[in-house]
Scaffold this active site. Structure first.
Site, PDB file in Angstrom:
ATOM      1  NE  ARG A 104      -0.981   2.052   3.303  1.00  0.00           N
ATOM      2  CZ  ARG A 104       0.078   2.853   3.522  1.00  0.00           C
ATOM      3  NH1 ARG A 104       1.199   2.379   4.014  1.00  0.00           N
ATOM      4  NH2 ARG A 104       0.014   4.147   3.231  1.00  0.00           N
ATOM      5  CB  ALA A 162       0.029   6.697  -4.022  1.00  0.00           C
ATOM      6  NE  ARG A 201      -6.239   0.372  -2.474  1.00  0.00           N
ATOM      7  CZ  ARG A 201      -5.720   1.115  -1.490  1.00  0.00           C
ATOM      8  NH1 ARG A 201      -4.426   1.084  -1.249  1.00  0.00           N
ATOM      9  NH2 ARG A 201      -6.500   1.897  -0.766  1.00  0.00           N
ATOM     10  CB  CYS A 250      -2.593   8.269   5.691  1.00  0.00           C
ATOM     11  SG  CYS A 250      -2.749   6.582   5.034  1.00  0.00           S
ATOM     12  CG  ASP A 290      -3.745   7.905  -2.372  1.00  0.00           C
ATOM     13  OD1 ASP A 290      -3.857   8.520  -1.299  1.00  0.00           O
ATOM     14  OD2 ASP A 290      -3.289   6.749  -2.451  1.00  0.00           O
TER      15      ASP A 290
HETATM   16  P1  RI2 Z   1       2.929   7.765  -0.544  1.00  0.00           P
HETATM   17  C1  RI2 Z   1      -1.924   6.066   0.797  1.00  0.00           C
HETATM   18  O1  RI2 Z   1      -3.022   5.306   0.417  1.00  0.00           O
HETATM   19  C2  RI2 Z   1      -2.315   7.234   1.666  1.00  0.00           C
HETATM   20  O2  RI2 Z   1      -3.509   7.868   1.252  1.00  0.00           O
HETATM   21  C3  RI2 Z   1      -1.109   8.115   1.481  1.00  0.00           C
HETATM   22  O3  RI2 Z   1      -1.322   9.431   1.913  1.00  0.00           O
HETATM   23  C4  RI2 Z   1      -0.916   8.000  -0.021  1.00  0.00           C
HETATM   24  O4  RI2 Z   1      -1.182   6.622  -0.310  1.00  0.00           O
HETATM   25  C5  RI2 Z   1       0.405   8.430  -0.557  1.00  0.00           C
HETATM   26  O5  RI2 Z   1       1.420   7.639  -0.035  1.00  0.00           O
HETATM   27  P2  RI2 Z   1      -3.300   3.803   0.969  1.00  0.00           P
HETATM   28  O6  RI2 Z   1      -2.570   2.884   0.015  1.00  0.00           O
HETATM   29  O7  RI2 Z   1       2.957   7.421  -1.997  1.00  0.00           O
HETATM   30  O8  RI2 Z   1      -2.859   3.676   2.385  1.00  0.00           O
HETATM   31  O9  RI2 Z   1       3.384   9.190  -0.291  1.00  0.00           O
HETATM   32  O10 RI2 Z   1      -4.806   3.640   0.814  1.00  0.00           O
HETATM   33  O11 RI2 Z   1       3.662   6.761   0.289  1.00  0.00           O
END
Ligand code: RI2
Length: 320
Positions: free
Chosen positions: A21, A23, A64, A130, A199
């Site tokens: 997980r 983005a 996703r 997050c 995201d």
């Molecule tokens: P980086 C995550 O989504 C969060 O929403 C976080 O802020 C975003 O991706 C960007 O994350 P999820 O996969 O790419 O937890 O900066 O639903 O790490």
């Protein structure tokens, strides 16, 4: 986590179930999976190779819907299949594009950290939400520069990504306050700055990020606290220039309420959107690896750094 031993199907399932997980991580894992898959494909002809790679790309793209980093990353490597050159050369061009994407993605996070740290002053209190590697890169870089900073990190219902964040902050030795999501307004006046990831960012500078980001931005706006979004250029959504909206993923109800409890509440419907959209007017700055921009300049990133043009619209994968 990028694991070269995972099969395409395992990576797709890992992304879907959120074992993989974030983005940026999703994008790198998808490209890694395609690279490994391409290397093991016994295709005899270029057409066969292209067809199987398209099937593989579609499988990953279906996992996703919100993080535009996923289709942007897949598109950037799948483009190499369009070249009218022998199969062997297409294979090596694909491999090179995949390695280049992964290297530039991790490099981008470092650059964002470097730029973002300049916006954090000695003594600042930063609120984050997050678990964003780009946002954390800024916070960690500021701390490593010797700035005495403190962080408010949210819990992040229902998947509790806040735990990942506080572990990282704790490992770095950064004083951190861990709060439930609903305590944001209570503490926003103690924060000098909000830093979150993204995201997807639309052409008008609106930011799709983890559910709960928009209320934080609203509270920050009311408290006159700046909101900074840390996002690589491949988090900008090119198809929003054509009027597409960012699809907001709604995840299983069981993430919020166990099935056995839900079964006792026949009149209750659980809603579980994974993301919300913060309007551009609540975002002060977007920090990318090519520098900081106001949200109103999102189009420049799409045009100049993604090389997006309307002609691409009709090419394979462009609307993936
Ligand atoms: P980086 C995550 O989504 C969060 O929403 C976080 O802020 C975003 O991706 C960007 O994350 P999820 O996969 O790419 O937890 O900066 O639903 O790490």
């Amino acid at each position: 986590m990028i694991d070269a031993d995972m099969t395409l199907e395992e990576t797709a399932e890992g992304i879907r179930s959120m074992g993989i997980r974030g983005a940026g991580r999703i994008a790198r894992a998808a490209v890694e999976a395609l690279d490994v898959h391409a290397a093991s494909l016994p295709a005899a002809t270029l057409d066969e190779f292209r067809a199987e790679m398209r099937r593989a790309a579609d499988l990953l793209l279906a996992t996703r819907p919100t993080a535009v980093s996923l289709p942007n990353a897949v598109r950037s490597v799948m483009r190499t299949l369009e070249a009218d050159i022998p199969l062997d050369e297409v294979r090596s061009a694909f491999h090179e594009a995949a390695r280049a994407f992964i290297a530039s993605s991790t490099g981008a996070v470092d650059r964002i950290g470097e730029f973002g740290a300049r916006h954090i002053r000695d003594g600042d209190v930063v609120m984050t939400h997050c678990n964003s590697e780009a946002a954390l890169a800024c916070i960690v870089a500021a701390h490593r520069q010797g700035k005495a900073i403190e962080v408010f990190a949210t819990e992040v219902r229902p998947r509790n990504q806040g735990l990942l964040t506080i572990r990282r902050l704790n490992d770095e030795g950064i004083p951190t306050n861990y709060i439930v999501d609903s305590a944001v307004r209570t503490f926003i006046n103690e924060a000098d700055l909000v830093i979150v990831g993204a995201d997807a960012i639309t052409v008008n500078g609106a930011v799709a990020n983890k559910i709960g980001t928009a209320p934080i931005a609203l509270a920050a706006h009311e408290a006159r606290t700046n909101v900074v979004v840390a996002a690589e250029t491949y988090k900008f959504a090119p198809l929003t220039t054509l009027g597409d909206l960012i699809p907001i993923e709604e995840r299983p109800a069981a993430e919020v309420l166990p099935d056995e409890v839900a079964a006792t509440l026949p009149h209750v419907r659980v809603r579980n959107p994974a993301f919300d959209v913060t309007p551009a007017e609540y975002v002060d700055l977007i920090i990318t690896e090519v520098g900081a921009i106001p949200p109103s300049m999102a189009w420049l990133i799409i045009r100049d750094y993604q090389g997006w043009s309307i002609e691409q619209f009709h090419r394979p994968f462009e609307r993936a």
